[in-house]
Design a protein around this motif. Structure first.
Motif, PDB file in Angstrom:
ATOM      1  N   ASP A 271       0.840  -1.206   0.000  1.00 44.07           N
ATOM      2  CA  ASP A 271       0.000   0.000   0.000  1.00 44.07           C
ATOM      3  C   ASP A 271       0.874   1.256   0.000  1.00 44.07           C
ATOM      4  N   GLU A 272       1.945   1.230   0.820  1.00 41.90           N
ATOM      5  CA  GLU A 272       2.873   2.358   0.854  1.00 41.90           C
ATOM      6  C   GLU A 272       3.571   2.515  -0.492  1.00 41.90           C
ATOM      7  N   ARG A 273       3.966   1.368  -1.073  1.00 39.90           N
ATOM      8  CA  ARG A 273       4.632   1.399  -2.377  1.00 39.90           C
ATOM      9  C   ARG A 273       3.683   1.923  -3.450  1.00 39.90           C
ATOM     10  N   ASP A 274       2.428   1.502  -3.403  1.00 41.25           N
ATOM     11  CA  ASP A 274       1.447   1.967  -4.396  1.00 41.25           C
ATOM     12  C   ASP A 274       1.268   3.479  -4.316  1.00 41.25           C
ATOM     13  N   ALA A 275       1.217   4.004  -3.091  1.00 38.49           N
ATOM     14  CA  ALA A 275       1.056   5.458  -2.929  1.00 38.49           C
ATOM     15  C   ALA A 275       2.255   6.183  -3.532  1.00 38.49           C
ATOM     16  N   GLU A 276       3.476   5.641  -3.282  1.00 39.23           N
ATOM     17  CA  GLU A 276       4.686   6.248  -3.829  1.00 39.23           C
ATOM     18  C   GLU A 276       4.686   6.185  -5.349  1.00 39.23           C
ATOM     19  N   GLU A 277       4.253   5.030  -5.900  1.00 36.16           N
ATOM     20  CA  GLU A 277       4.235   4.886  -7.355  1.00 36.16           C
ATOM     21  C   GLU A 277       3.208   5.808  -8.001  1.00 36.16           C
ATOM     22  N   ARG A 278       2.093   6.051  -7.310  1.00 38.90           N
ATOM     23  CA  ARG A 278       1.116   6.997  -7.864  1.00 38.90           C
ATOM     24  C   ARG A 278       1.686   8.419  -7.886  1.00 38.90           C
TER      25      ARG A 278
ATOM     26  N   ALA B 215      15.198  13.229 -19.446  1.00 38.82           N
ATOM     27  CA  ALA B 215      15.439  11.780 -19.297  1.00 38.82           C
ATOM     28  C   ALA B 215      16.116  11.474 -17.971  1.00 38.82           C
ATOM     29  N   GLU B 216      17.063  12.339 -17.559  1.00 35.13           N
ATOM     30  CA  GLU B 216      17.742  12.121 -16.278  1.00 35.13           C
ATOM     31  C   GLU B 216      16.763  12.244 -15.112  1.00 35.13           C
ATOM     32  N   ARG B 217      15.918  13.244 -15.163  1.00 35.94           N
ATOM     33  CA  ARG B 217      14.919  13.392 -14.101  1.00 35.94           C
ATOM     34  C   ARG B 217      13.907  12.228 -14.120  1.00 35.94           C
ATOM     35  N   TRP B 218      13.589  11.737 -15.314  1.00 37.40           N
ATOM     36  CA  TRP B 218      12.658  10.587 -15.465  1.00 37.40           C
ATOM     37  C   TRP B 218      13.211   9.355 -14.736  1.00 37.40           C
ATOM     38  N   GLU B 219      14.493   9.052 -14.973  1.00 39.17           N
ATOM     39  CA  GLU B 219      15.089   7.872 -14.349  1.00 39.17           C
ATOM     40  C   GLU B 219      15.193   8.026 -12.839  1.00 39.17           C
ATOM     41  N   ALA B 220      15.378   9.242 -12.365  1.00 35.97           N
ATOM     42  CA  ALA B 220      15.527   9.466 -10.922  1.00 35.97           C
ATOM     43  C   ALA B 220      14.205   9.317 -10.175  1.00 35.97           C
ATOM     44  N   ILE B 221      13.117   9.446 -10.874  1.00 34.98           N
ATOM     45  CA  ILE B 221      11.805   9.391 -10.192  1.00 34.98           C
ATOM     46  C   ILE B 221      11.505   8.002  -9.652  1.00 34.98           C
ATOM     47  N   GLY B 222      11.769   6.971 -10.404  1.00 33.38           N
ATOM     48  CA  GLY B 222      11.487   5.608  -9.934  1.00 33.38           C
ATOM     49  C   GLY B 222      10.235   5.011 -10.568  1.00 33.38           C
ATOM     50  N   HIS B 223       9.760   3.904  -9.946  1.00 33.85           N
ATOM     51  CA  HIS B 223       8.668   3.112 -10.551  1.00 33.85           C
ATOM     52  C   HIS B 223       7.326   3.836 -10.468  1.00 33.85           C
TER      53      HIS B 223
END
Length: 408
Positions: free
Chosen positions: A266-273, A306-314
């Motif tokens: 649930d915590e991971r889902d919130a982070e991914e959203r 692209a660099e900022r995209w990769e830093a964001i995560g899943h």
């Protein structure tokens, strides 16, 4: 001499009774008058008649055994035949004969009734035996056991047969019950053994489930719990009390693990959203680079994105493909722009394009001269052929010249 219709007293005091076979002496009387003698022996007659009447009533209104009834009749017949009485002894004898015939008739009726009852009892017991023997192979343990007990109660309520027949049927009946009981006992013994084996297997599964409840290796542990559940179902059932206790422990261990996993997910889902929202904002920046004007500036801006995209995560799995597809579209546009720029600045490409255009121009000039000559000769067939070839060469030449213009 004194007499009446059924007897007389002679002068010497001898008393006679008259019968169909003639007179016979029934006694003597010396203590009184002849009339008193006849009265005395008449009362004895009446006494016998009363006894006969009482016996007739007992035979017809009670369940007096035929043997006892016949013994009483024979006793009264002896009194009539030898008794000292004056009266219609022949009538009494006829009554006793009729009563004897009646007793005999009732004896035969009872004998037939007993025989019928015996046959019915035999048929009933044979039916009980047949049903009991059919139940021997039944696996409906409770229903068959209850039915056999009912059959025993029914057997007890039936009359006994002759000893041999009754013993033979009872032996078959008892053997069927014993065979069923033996099979049922063996079945439940085996069932108890299987349940004990299931209990031991499930205890091992519970111990492993409990040992895994604190794991944070979510994927492999969840897969192992699925395997444990399959093993649990395949293990069979233990005794009810043990089954309930083991299941509570097994389910409890699973709940601890999956609740912990759910909290993390649930915590991971919130982070991914949140990551999804951030990447969608980057896509707005990237797509704003299109159409590409300044290639160098666009490439620099895209590298930063692209660099900022990769830093964001899943991001959530269901959004991942859609977002990446949009970013790849921008990247593809940049690559096409680079390819086009390279084509324009490559001297070898220009030289090949110029050479091709020159060759095509020479071919067009040659065909035009040939066409003029054919027209002068009036060769319509050659003119048509040259016009067709010339149209094709002119189209290719136009394309080559356009490519040169694009190369600048």
């Amino acid at each position: 001499m004194t007499s009446d219709p059924w007897g007389r007293v002679d002068d010497e005091g001898t008393v006679y009774v008259r019968t169909a076979d003639g007179e016979r002496v029934v006694g003597s009387w010396q203590a009184g008058s002849p009339e008193e003698a006849l009265a005395y022996f008449t009362r004895k007659y009446e006494g016998i008649a009363v006894e006969i009447g009482l016996l007739e009533r007992r035979v017809r209104t009670t369940d007096l055994a035929a043997k006892d009834a016949q013994a009483a009749i024979d006793h009264l017949k002896a009194q009539v035949a030898e008794g000292h009485a004056v009266g219609d002894l022949d009538a009494l004898a006829k009554r006793l004969d009729a009563l004897s015939a009646e007793v005999e008739s009732r004896r035969e009726e009872r004998k037939a009734a007993r025989a019928k009852a015996q046959e019915e009892a035999r048929a009933a017991k044979e039916a009980l035996v047949a049903e009991a023997e059919q139940l021997v192979d039944s696996t409906q343990w409770r229903e068959a056991g209850d039915r056999l007990r009912e059959l025993v109660d029914t057997w007890k309520g039936l009359p006994r047969l002759d000893r041999k027949s009754d013993d033979e049927l009872w032996h078959r009946f008892s053997h069927a019950r014993s065979a069923f009981s033996k099979r049922r006992k063996a079945h439940f013994a085996q069932l108890d053994q299987q349940r004990e084996e299931a209990r031991l297997r499930k205890e091992k599964l519970v111990l492993e489930a409990e040992s895994l409840s604190g794991s944070t290796d979510w994927g492999p542990t969840a897969a192992r719990y699925r395997e444990l559940m399959a093993d649990w179902k395949a293990a069979g059932r233990a005794q009810r009390e043990a089954e309930d206790e083991l299941w509570t422990r097994f389910r409890g261990a699973q709940d601890v693990f999956f609740q912990a996993r759910s909290a993390v997910f649930d915590e991971r889902d919130a982070e991914e959203r949140e990551n999804q929202t951030a990447k969608e904002a980057l896509l707005v920046e990237a797509e704003a680079l299109l159409p590409i004007g300044d290639l160098k500036a666009a490439k620099a801006a895209y590298r930063d994105i692209a660099e900022r995209w990769e830093a964001i995560g899943h991001v959530p799995r269901d959004a991942r493909g859609r977002l990446e597809s949009r970013l790849r579209a921008v990247e593809h546009a940049l690559r096409e722009a680079e390819d086009a720029e390279w084509q324009r600045s490559n001297p070898e490409v220009r030289a090949r394009a110029e050479g091709m255009a020159g060759l095509l121009q020479a071919a067009v000039d040659k065909l035009e001269k040939q066409l003029v000559a054919a027209q002068a000769k009036g060769d319509a067939r050659t003119v048509a052929k040259l016009e067709s070839e010339l149209a094709g060469r002119r189209e290719l030449l136009a394309q080559a010249q356009k490519g040169l213009e694009e190369l600048g």
